[in-house]
Design an enzyme around this catalytic site. Structure first.
Site, PDB file in Angstrom:
ATOM      1  N   LYS A 152       0.825  -1.212   0.000  1.00 48.13           N
ATOM      2  CA  LYS A 152       0.000   0.000   0.000  1.00 48.13           C
ATOM      3  C   LYS A 152       0.862   1.265   0.000  1.00 48.13           C
ATOM      4  CE  LYS A 152      -2.398  -1.075   3.746  1.00 48.13           C
ATOM      5  NZ  LYS A 152      -1.863  -2.387   4.141  1.00 48.13           N
ATOM      6  N   ARG A 169      -9.873   0.512   8.820  1.00 44.78           N
ATOM      7  CA  ARG A 169      -9.505  -0.876   9.123  1.00 44.78           C
ATOM      8  C   ARG A 169     -10.616  -1.616   9.851  1.00 44.78           C
ATOM      9  NH1 ARG A 169      -3.584   0.174   9.130  1.00 44.78           N
ATOM     10  NH2 ARG A 169      -2.397  -1.708   9.518  1.00 44.78           N
ATOM     11  N   ARG A 210      11.218  -6.257   5.049  1.00 43.91           N
ATOM     12  CA  ARG A 210      11.112  -4.822   5.330  1.00 43.91           C
ATOM     13  C   ARG A 210      11.674  -4.508   6.716  1.00 43.91           C
ATOM     14  NH1 ARG A 210       5.198  -2.176   4.893  1.00 43.91           N
ATOM     15  NH2 ARG A 210       4.913  -2.881   7.020  1.00 43.91           N
ATOM     16  N   ARG A 262      11.129  -0.754  11.804  1.00 40.83           N
ATOM     17  CA  ARG A 262       9.838  -0.995  12.444  1.00 40.83           C
ATOM     18  C   ARG A 262       9.897  -2.284  13.247  1.00 40.83           C
ATOM     19  NH1 ARG A 262       4.710   0.025   8.582  1.00 40.83           N
ATOM     20  NH2 ARG A 262       3.789  -1.182  10.290  1.00 40.83           N
ATOM     21  N   ARG A 302      -0.839  -9.461  13.281  1.00 43.77           N
ATOM     22  CA  ARG A 302      -1.391  -8.395  12.430  1.00 43.77           C
ATOM     23  C   ARG A 302      -2.224  -8.991  11.291  1.00 43.77           C
ATOM     24  NH1 ARG A 302       4.017  -5.859  11.148  1.00 43.77           N
ATOM     25  NH2 ARG A 302       3.018  -4.367   9.756  1.00 43.77           N
TER      26      ARG A 302
HETATM   27  P1  AMP Z   1       0.477   0.345   9.287  1.00 46.27           P
HETATM   28  O1  AMP Z   1       1.639   1.243   9.076  1.00 46.27           O
HETATM   29  O2  AMP Z   1      -0.731   0.759   8.480  1.00 46.27           O
HETATM   30  O3  AMP Z   1       0.818  -1.102   9.108  1.00 46.27           O
HETATM   31  O4  AMP Z   1       0.026   0.518  10.817  1.00 46.27           O
HETATM   32  C1  AMP Z   1       0.892   0.194  11.887  1.00 46.27           C
HETATM   33  C2  AMP Z   1       0.082   0.012  13.169  1.00 46.27           C
HETATM   34  O5  AMP Z   1      -0.601   1.238  13.488  1.00 46.27           O
HETATM   35  C3  AMP Z   1      -1.027  -1.031  13.097  1.00 46.27           C
HETATM   36  O6  AMP Z   1      -0.546  -2.344  13.357  1.00 46.27           O
HETATM   37  C4  AMP Z   1      -1.994  -0.545  14.166  1.00 46.27           C
HETATM   38  O7  AMP Z   1      -1.514  -0.851  15.462  1.00 46.27           O
HETATM   39  C5  AMP Z   1      -1.906   0.969  14.011  1.00 46.27           C
HETATM   40  N1  AMP Z   1      -2.901   1.470  13.029  1.00 46.27           N
HETATM   41  C6  AMP Z   1      -2.640   2.069  11.829  1.00 46.27           C
HETATM   42  N2  AMP Z   1      -3.773   2.397  11.192  1.00 46.27           N
HETATM   43  C7  AMP Z   1      -4.786   1.989  11.994  1.00 46.27           C
HETATM   44  C8  AMP Z   1      -6.201   2.012  11.882  1.00 46.27           C
HETATM   45  N3  AMP Z   1      -6.817   2.538  10.804  1.00 46.27           N
HETATM   46  N4  AMP Z   1      -6.926   1.500  12.900  1.00 46.27           N
HETATM   47  C9  AMP Z   1      -6.343   0.985  13.992  1.00 46.27           C
HETATM   48  N5  AMP Z   1      -5.013   0.915  14.156  1.00 46.27           N
HETATM   49  C10 AMP Z   1      -4.227   1.398  13.165  1.00 46.27           C
END
Ligand code: AMP
Length: 191
Positions: free
Chosen positions: A14, A89, A128, A134, A146
């Site tokens: 993404k 999400r 990654r 991360r 996740r």
């Molecule tokens: P990402 O970078 O999108 O993979 O997000 C990293 C982490 O941020 C996720 O594993 C969640 O803990 C939190 N997070 C990001 N976006 C959301 C969302 N829309 N709703 C809930 N938690 C989120």
């Protein structure tokens, strides 16, 4: 004005595909993961709250996410449209986003869902993790969690957009350019 929800499991690409979309269509990028990481780095109360959830690979509570998105959209000046990355999400987040955008007479145009099988996702995320810094990408148990959270809580969001006739699936494997060409076709059809 075009507003796109870019959807897919962690590791689907993404973030990578967002870069191409932003460059070509001049959209404003709204990644909730990036926003949380920024808060975390700056040590804000929101960052501290989000950290415990992010560390475990769980979702941050809906209202916290929705308020953060609301604040960001309110603070934006004129934009050509948004690419929502990693948001919504949950169905509750999708409903809140509809309310927000419909209220601005600027509804979601389409969802683009990147499809990648699970083995490939784990491989990509571990890879990654070697360079991204991360911590949630460096531990296979967190990665699995996740993906499980995605399957349980996030997949229903696809049905939400299917019911609205806005869902478009795209294979998330192949070269970055091939995937981007397919994404462009979906967006161009909506312009
Ligand atoms: P990402 O970078 O999108 O993979 O997000 C990293 C982490 O941020 C996720 O594993 C969640 O803990 C939190 N997070 C990001 N976006 C959301 C969302 N829309 N709703 C809930 N938690 C989120």
């Amino acid at each position: 004005m075009i507003n796109i929800v870019l959807f897919g499991p962690p590791g689907a690409g993404k973030g990578t595909q967002s870069e191409g979309i932003i460059a070509k269509y001049k959209l404003s990028h709204l990644s909730t993961g990036d926003l949380f990481r920024k808060h975390l780095k700056e040590g804000t109360p929101l960052g501290k709250l989000a950290q415990q959830y992010m560390d475990a690979g769980n979702l941050v509570p809906d209202q916290v996410v929705i308020d953060m998105v609301d604040d960001r959209i309110k603070s934006d000046r004129k934009v050509n449209g948004y690419i929502f990355d990693g948001f919504p999400r949950t169905v509750a987040q999708a409903e809140a986003l509809d309310k927000l955008m419909n209220g601005k007479n600027n509804p979601i145009s389409c969802m683009i869902a990147l499809e990648v099988n699970q083995d490939e996702l784990v491989k990509r995320l571990l890879n990654r993790g070697k360079t991204s810094g991360r911590t949630d990408d460096q531990d296979e148990a967190k990665i699995q969690n996740r993906i499980t959270v995605y399957q349980k809580e996030t997949i229903p969001v696809a049905d939400y957009y299917k019911k609205q006739g806005k869902y478009n699936a795209i294979p998330g494997v192949g070269t970055i350019e091939e995937i981007f060409a397919n994404i462009s076709r979906v967006i161009d059809a909506r312009l």
